[in-house]
Design a protein around this motif. Structure first.
Motif, short mmCIF file in Angstrom:
data_model
loop_
_atom_site.label_atom_id
_atom_site.label_comp_id
_atom_site.label_asym_id
_atom_site.label_seq_id
_atom_site.Cartn_x
_atom_site.Cartn_y
_atom_site.Cartn_z
N SER A 493 0.97 -1.22 -0.10
CA SER A 493 -0.15 0.14 0.01
C SER A 493 0.92 1.23 0.00
CB SER A 493 -0.99 -0.16 1.21
OG SER A 493 -1.69 1.25 1.18
N ILE A 494 1.84 1.22 0.74
CA ILE A 494 2.89 2.55 0.88
C ILE A 494 3.42 2.53 -0.44
CG2 ILE A 494 4.87 3.15 2.13
CD1 ILE A 494 3.85 1.83 4.62
N MET A 495 4.06 1.36 -1.07
CA MET A 495 4.78 1.31 -1.99
C MET A 495 3.94 1.97 -3.48
SD MET A 495 6.54 -2.35 -1.37
CE MET A 495 6.97 -2.63 -3.28
N GLU A 496 2.64 1.83 -3.39
CA GLU A 496 1.90 2.40 -4.63
C GLU A 496 2.04 3.83 -4.53
OE1 GLU A 496 -2.24 1.27 -4.34
OE2 GLU A 496 -1.66 -0.93 -4.25
N GLU A 497 2.14 4.39 -3.19
CA GLU A 497 2.23 5.95 -3.29
C GLU A 497 3.79 6.03 -3.58
OE1 GLU A 497 0.05 8.02 -3.03
OE2 GLU A 497 -1.55 6.55 -2.37
N SER A 498 4.77 5.31 -3.01
CA SER A 498 6.14 5.66 -3.59
C SER A 498 6.28 5.59 -5.24
CB SER A 498 6.96 4.40 -3.09
OG SER A 498 6.79 4.37 -1.62
N LEU A 499 5.66 4.89 -5.93
CA LEU A 499 5.78 4.75 -7.44
C LEU A 499 5.14 6.24 -7.93
CD1 LEU A 499 4.43 1.41 -8.39
CD2 LEU A 499 6.78 2.24 -8.63
N ALA A 500 4.22 6.76 -7.50
CA ALA A 500 3.84 8.04 -8.10
C ALA A 500 4.99 9.04 -7.57
CB ALA A 500 2.43 8.27 -7.32
N SER A 501 5.63 8.92 -6.36
CA SER A 501 6.42 10.04 -5.97
C SER A 501 8.01 9.68 -6.92
CB SER A 501 6.82 9.62 -4.35
OG SER A 501 7.84 10.54 -4.08
N PHE A 502 8.13 8.60 -7.16
CA PHE A 502 9.23 8.38 -8.08
C PHE A 502 9.28 9.15 -9.46
CE2 PHE A 502 10.07 3.75 -5.97
CZ PHE A 502 10.44 4.44 -4.83
N HIS A 503 8.08 9.05 -9.98
CA HIS A 503 8.00 9.66 -11.43
C HIS A 503 7.94 10.79 -11.33
CE1 HIS A 503 5.81 5.37 -12.42
NE2 HIS A 503 7.27 5.39 -12.46
N SER A 504 7.07 11.57 -10.22
CA SER A 504 7.23 12.96 -10.18
C SER A 504 8.55 13.80 -9.79
CB SER A 504 6.18 13.49 -9.03
OG SER A 504 6.46 13.06 -7.66
N THR A 505 9.28 12.74 -9.04
CA THR A 505 10.58 13.38 -8.72
C THR A 505 11.72 13.26 -9.85
OG1 THR A 505 10.64 12.41 -6.17
CG2 THR A 505 12.73 12.87 -7.43
N ASP A 549 1.45 -18.03 -10.34
CA ASP A 549 2.46 -17.23 -10.33
C ASP A 549 2.41 -16.07 -9.33
OD1 ASP A 549 4.75 -15.57 -11.12
OD2 ASP A 549 4.87 -16.61 -13.04
N PRO A 550 3.50 -15.68 -8.51
CA PRO A 550 3.47 -14.60 -7.51
C PRO A 550 3.15 -13.36 -8.38
CG PRO A 550 5.18 -15.95 -7.02
CD PRO A 550 4.53 -16.36 -8.09
N ALA A 551 3.51 -13.27 -9.69
CA ALA A 551 3.25 -12.12 -10.79
C ALA A 551 1.74 -11.74 -10.68
CB ALA A 551 4.14 -12.33 -11.89
N HIS A 552 0.87 -12.78 -10.55
CA HIS A 552 -0.46 -12.38 -10.71
C HIS A 552 -1.08 -11.40 -9.72
CE1 HIS A 552 -2.05 -15.25 -13.74
NE2 HIS A 552 -1.21 -16.25 -13.22
N TRP A 553 -0.18 -11.27 -8.78
CA TRP A 553 -0.14 -10.08 -7.44
C TRP A 553 0.77 -9.06 -7.71
CZ3 TRP A 553 1.75 -11.05 -1.95
CH2 TRP A 553 1.21 -9.91 -1.07
N LEU A 554 1.78 -9.34 -8.18
CA LEU A 554 2.88 -8.26 -8.23
C LEU A 554 3.36 -7.76 -9.29
CD1 LEU A 554 5.05 -10.40 -5.39
CD2 LEU A 554 3.45 -8.22 -4.98
N PHE A 555 2.50 -8.00 -10.35
CA PHE A 555 3.04 -7.64 -11.74
C PHE A 555 3.34 -6.02 -11.71
CE2 PHE A 555 1.87 -6.32 -16.16
CZ PHE A 555 2.83 -6.65 -16.84
N ASP A 556 2.11 -5.30 -11.26
CA ASP A 556 2.27 -3.75 -11.49
C ASP A 556 3.28 -3.29 -10.67
OD1 ASP A 556 -0.17 -3.95 -13.15
OD2 ASP A 556 -1.39 -3.68 -11.72
N TYR A 557 3.61 -3.74 -9.62
CA TYR A 557 4.58 -3.10 -8.83
C TYR A 557 5.82 -3.33 -9.35
CZ TYR A 557 0.91 -3.41 -5.03
OH TYR A 557 -0.12 -3.24 -4.32
N THR A 558 6.26 -4.80 -10.05
CA THR A 558 7.50 -4.87 -10.76
C THR A 558 7.55 -4.13 -11.96
OG1 THR A 558 7.13 -7.40 -10.05
CG2 THR A 558 8.85 -6.68 -11.63
N VAL A 559 6.64 -3.94 -12.73
CA VAL A 559 6.51 -2.88 -13.95
C VAL A 559 7.02 -1.67 -13.29
CG1 VAL A 559 5.59 -1.96 -15.87
CG2 VAL A 559 5.12 -4.55 -15.35
N GLY A 560 6.48 -1.06 -12.41
CA GLY A 560 6.39 0.11 -12.03
C GLY A 560 8.06 0.54 -11.65
N LEU A 561 8.62 -0.69 -10.77
CA LEU A 561 9.88 -0.47 -10.50
C LEU A 561 10.89 -0.34 -11.48
CD1 LEU A 561 12.09 -0.43 -8.35
CD2 LEU A 561 11.99 -2.84 -8.02
N ALA A 562 10.54 -1.30 -12.55
CA ALA A 562 11.45 -1.51 -13.65
C ALA A 562 11.21 -0.23 -14.45
CB ALA A 562 10.99 -2.68 -14.55
#
Length: 630
Positions: A493-505, A549-562
């Motif tokens: 939940s916190i990481m979702e907000e972090s992704l938006a912060s990364f991109h704006s930074t 596959d764990p990617a069913h849950w974590l795919f969006d976070y992984t793509v955001g980080l990459a």
């Protein structure tokens, strides 16, 4: 039905894992009988089992394509039934939104702004039930509009007699009359009927007297006296069908709605109107695709999850979610799996809720010691590194039903032990865990339900919500340890907000060169924490030993980080981004739409291009010239 590669079977008992018999393709289905879909051939991971368009879509956000049609839904209710109709209209005019934005704004506000009478709310125990009741009211209004219009935009009939027959063949509890004796029904079935009856009553209170919804209510309430309507208690039964069978967005299917739930599913449902299954997206926007998530053998039941992300939560939360939203207690293999299983290779108990063993790691108070709490050496290969021993709760709804078993010390911790104070202190850890789970679930289930309209207030809300999540994360970690599902859910939940912060930074880099160095240092630190949390989530998901596959849950976070790593531009970051995207590349090819597959490929290609450019620069150096001369 639904294809030659699958067959429907009827369960002969109320247990979905019991004996069953095959049903002929042209059979008439009994709405109060239990059926399942079974494989007539073997499937491999990613194989399409079948595709289907919905019989009907009972949601304003999906049945409407213009402001005018959205208003048809609202006109089924009294004007006073919505909280901010005038406010939203003024805001839309002031901000100059285009038609598409207006439609989205109007549609998204319908569910949020529909006012439920206080007397009705008082009859519901959970906020989730109130949210579901709102959905049922709007589903009834959508059905009333479709039943009134009779035609779709292309001129084809929507609610034909045949369509209605298929809708009402889907599973829903038997209704002899709205006040009939339900003494033989189980508690969850009774609750489903009571909620549907409450929805009918609320429709009567909130519907406009001249609306088709009110006419539908009247036909329902006079069902025993009115013989002109071929479907008795039509509205009540519709709401039961919706409550038990609807997918996200109010979609109800003839075939897909018969696929049963499992907390360890072998199949997944994805949208098919985006090219993910080779369809023309302009012609198949509402198609859904059922795919095998793993190998499925001939004769194996095909199952999906009704839980969304809560598939990865602990037993009590999964059961609560299913009883509130789908009105049944799950008895799949994962849910009935006991701690005392004889086969050591089989998962034991509630793996998602494991906590540091109270016997191996005694607590001095309510909270864990810091080295036990964070378990920093969990992945260390050092034989002398500190290792935390985890105890697994039994599947149970109350703390008293969730005794802990530790595979390391072979000890069992009881919630209410007889004997020494030491054992009673150990037992308290179960109660601490149980309370923490309830608090975190309430936090997660209630998050994002409201918020301010203006940008400054939204930014402030984001920071406030993040701070609250951090407090809950600290509580969950200190009580349950780093391997418990609550910790991973809050981290994400916190990481979702972090992704938006990364991109704006990244967008602001270069505007103030004097501060860029410090900004980039902070950004690298945040990205490293994000990657560590994501890695822990992958480890946690894999440890549950699910078929998915764990990617069913974590795919969006992984793509955001990459994406963030590639956006940094340096070779090391791009290489790291490519490593992360490689984790989900196979998953994307099998389950994601073509557009997202292109994104994954682009991220990986960014590293390849950078590597090629680096090699070319190296090739133009003195060493390269010397090799040419030789």
């Amino acid at each position: 039905f639904p294809t030659s590669m699958t067959e429907v079977r009827e369960f002969l008992t109320n247990q979905l894992n019991g004996s069953c018999k095959s049903i002929p393709p042209n059979a008439v289905f009994r709405h109060d009988h239990q059926y399942g879909l079974f494989a007539s051939k073997s499937y491999e991971e990613g194989d399409i089992i079948f595709e289907e368009s919905p019989l009907v879509i009972l949601s304003p956000s999906l049945t409407t394509s213009s402001l005018e049609s959205s208003e048809k839904i609202k006109r089924q209710f009294l004007k006073s039934s919505f909280a901010s109709s005038n406010k939203e209209a003024k805001k839309t005019k002031a901000t100059g939104k285009d038609d598409e934005e207006k439609v989205h704004s109007t549609q998204s506000s319908l569910l949020r702004d529909l006012i439920i009478p206080s007397a009705t709310k008082s009859q519901l125990a959970y906020e989730a039930q109130i949210h579901k009741l709102r959905g049922m009211l709007l589903a009834a209004a959508s059905y009333a509009v479709l039943d009134q219009n009779r035609k779709s935009e292309d001129g084809n009939a929507i609610l034909t007699t045949e369509t209605k027959q298929k809708i009402f063949e889907l599973y829903h509890p038997h209704v002899s009359n709205s006040g009939g004796d339900d003494g033989d029904l189980d508690d969850e079935t009774k609750n489903a009927i009571k909620l549907a009856q409450l929805a009918v009553q609320t429709c009567n209170e909130l519907s406009d007297p001249q609306s088709n919804l009110r006419a539908l209510v009247d036909r329902n309430n006079n069902a025993d006296a009115d013989h002109s309507n071929s479907i008795k208690h039509e509205l009540l039964r519709l709401l039961l069908v919706y409550s038990c069978n609807a997918f996200e967005g109010g979609r109800i299917y003839h075939k897909l709605s018969r696929v049963n739930h499992s907390c360890n599913p072998n199949s997944v449902v994805s949208a098919g109107g985006d090219g993910s299954s080779g369809n023309d997206s302009s012609k198949s926007q509402d198609i859904s695709v059922l795919r095998a998530a793993c190998r499925i053998e001939v004769g194996e039941e095909i199952t999906i999850s009704y839980l969304g992300k809560y598939l990865y939560a602990g037993f009590p939360i999964r059961q609560k979610n299913l009883t509130v939203n789908k009105h049944f207690n799950c008895q799949c293999d994962r849910c009935i799996n006991a701690t005392e299983a004889e086969d050591d290779k089989k998962p034991r108990g509630d793996l998602a809720s494991r906590i540091p063993c109270p016997i191996c790691h005694p607590r001095t108070g309510r909270f864990l010691d810091e080295d036990v709490m964070f378990d920093d050496d969990a992945d260390s290969d050092d034989p002398h590194a500190f290792k935390v021993c985890y105890a697994v709760p039994q599947n149970g709804m109350t703390a008293e039903e969730r005794n802990l078993y530790c595979p390391s010390c072979k000890g069992t911790t009881f919630a209410n032990p007889d004997g020494s104070i030491r054992k009673k202190k150990q037992g308290m850890s179960i109660k601490y865990m149980h309370v923490a789970e309830e608090k975190v679930y309430e936090r997660l289930a209630g998050n994002g339900t409201g918020g301010s309209d203006d940008k400054a207030s939204q930014d402030e809300d984001v920071h406030t919500e993040r701070d609250i999540d951090q407090q809950f994360l600290q509580m969950a970690t200190s009580t349950c340890g780093s391997q418990h599902w609550t910790v991973h859910f809050l981290n994400l939940s916190i990481m979702e907000e972090s992704l938006a912060s990364f991109h704006s930074t990244l967008m602001t880099i270069g505007e103030n060169p004097e501060e860029d160095a410090e900004t980039m240092e902070d950004l690298f630190t945040d990205i490293a924490e994000f990657a560590d949390g994501l890695q822990r989530a992958y480890t946690f998901a894999s440890s549950l030993q699910l078929k998915l596959d764990p990617a069913h849950w974590l795919f969006d976070y992984t793509v955001g980080l990459a994406r963030t790593l590639v956006g940094l531009g340096d070779e090391k970051s791009q290489k790291y981004g490519a490593d992360w995207i490689t984790r989900v590349e196979n998953y994307a090819q099998k389950f994601e739409a073509q557009d997202m597959q292109k994104v994954v490929k682009a991220i990986k290609d960014a590293w390849n291009r950078g590597q090629k450019h680096s090699d070319e620069k190296e090739g133009d150096g003195p060493d390269r010239k010397r090799r040419k001369n030789h």
